[in-house]
Design an enzyme around this catalytic site. Sequence first.
Site, mmCIF file in Angstrom:
data_model
loop_
_atom_site.group_PDB
_atom_site.id
_atom_site.type_symbol
_atom_site.label_atom_id
_atom_site.label_comp_id
_atom_site.label_asym_id
_atom_site.label_seq_id
_atom_site.Cartn_x
_atom_site.Cartn_y
_atom_site.Cartn_z
ATOM 1 N N ARG A 38 0.819 -1.208 0.000
ATOM 2 C CA ARG A 38 0.000 0.000 0.000
ATOM 3 C C ARG A 38 0.858 1.265 0.000
ATOM 4 N NH1 ARG A 38 -5.270 1.837 1.465
ATOM 5 N NH2 ARG A 38 -5.248 3.751 2.710
ATOM 6 N N LEU A 63 -6.884 7.707 -1.483
ATOM 7 C CA LEU A 63 -6.954 6.281 -1.195
ATOM 8 C C LEU A 63 -7.966 6.059 -0.084
ATOM 9 C CD1 LEU A 63 -3.195 5.171 -1.165
ATOM 10 C CD2 LEU A 63 -4.971 4.221 -2.626
ATOM 11 N N SER A 64 -8.870 5.109 -0.272
ATOM 12 C CA SER A 64 -9.796 4.751 0.796
ATOM 13 C C SER A 64 -9.066 3.969 1.873
ATOM 14 C CB SER A 64 -10.957 3.925 0.240
ATOM 15 O OG SER A 64 -11.749 4.692 -0.641
ATOM 16 N N ALA A 65 -9.698 3.819 3.028
ATOM 17 C CA ALA A 65 -9.107 3.061 4.126
ATOM 18 C C ALA A 65 -8.973 1.593 3.745
ATOM 19 C CB ALA A 65 -9.969 3.211 5.375
#
Length: 433
Positions: A38, A63-65
Amino acid sequence: MGGAVSAGEDNDELIDNLKEAQYIRTELVEQAFRAIDRADYYLEEFKENAYKDLAWKHGNIHLSAPCIYSEVMEALDLQPGLSFLNLGSGTGYLSSMVGLILGPFGVNHGVELHSDVIEYAKQKLDFFIRTSDSFDKFDFCEPSFVIGNCLEISPDCSQYDRVYCGAGVQKEHEEYMKSLLKVGGILVMPLEEKLTKITRTGPSAWETKKILAVSFAPLIQPCHSESGKSRLVQLPPLAVRSLQDLARIAIRGTIKKVIRQETVSSSGNGPKNTPGVKRRRVRRRRMETIVFLDKEVFASRISSPSDDNSCEDLEEEPREEDRAPPPEAKPAPPVNFLREKVLSLPLPDPLKYYLLYYREKISIQWYHFSKRDLTNLKCVGEGFLKRESISWKRVFAICSDETLTSACRDCFGDRLLAQDNTRKLQLKVTCVA
């Protein structure tokens, strides 16, 4: 959104936490998450937050969680050979993970509103293809990104097996989103502040399931031109692969089978370094890094010294490492068996490179410079290259020490990581073949 699981020290620990919290529940999804770090999708100055279960946004980049992405991946029920459409594809992080599961005969398209984000996604995709060993462990379906508003997709475009929207969908756009889906397909999207899974069970039959409460920025409404007409988004055509591509896929697949058979016959166990095998966890350390792109191959591996908090702490009390028993021997670095096998084939070099997708091999050497030397990189850099007999085309660097930024960029380009953790600066020099 996020914060559902504890932060990890590295990508593997983050995945461990997501598994423990039951956000990741299947092996395919776990393998995809472990295969792509990530942190590689963060800007360098924000990477310290990459393994927290939090969303990240910088300008248009978002970026989403991790807990959201894992729920999305599980809900999509991905299988090899499916077609996937990512609406609001952003950095390409999710699309790349999906591509690892879809395989070479899948379809992987993304629509993104911002041109700068598409450029960012293409850079990250190129870096993954060129440098990650995970690329050779999977059969990859490379994403294709197009610019435009996902609410203006041409009605002539094909429907998809799986669709995900990464922005909040207003109720009036629900039917439009459903129209993008094939019969038997799955649509996952934030709808009325709930991550929602919709399965198309027939031409006009649907099953809806609410997964969890979420908070997403809403879809941006289309801006019509002066004539009042919308700008239709044309998705990439579903092209048939060339015979040359099919031959490469078949050859790589055959070599992988041979490697698995050889490994089983020689050790009696399954193949090593497969995607499902968890990599050795390594604490992330702040270090100085210069990355050389070169035609030479350096095959050395030297462990880095421990990360110290300060020189004063070292003088006041002995380090914990001194009191601890000697550490166990480090395992050998992972071997890319596919690459080694291809390079050993009695084939012309251009054909070998084609089978390897013209990828670059990274290896590491360690060098030490004083901070005084590093601030004068114009001289030290040239002398270092000459002394070590390293020829180079260009150097990537990211400099987080503002006092060194100018000198680093003048000598080595625009990306050099420079951090003074101790009295000496440790430079991690990565030579790429």
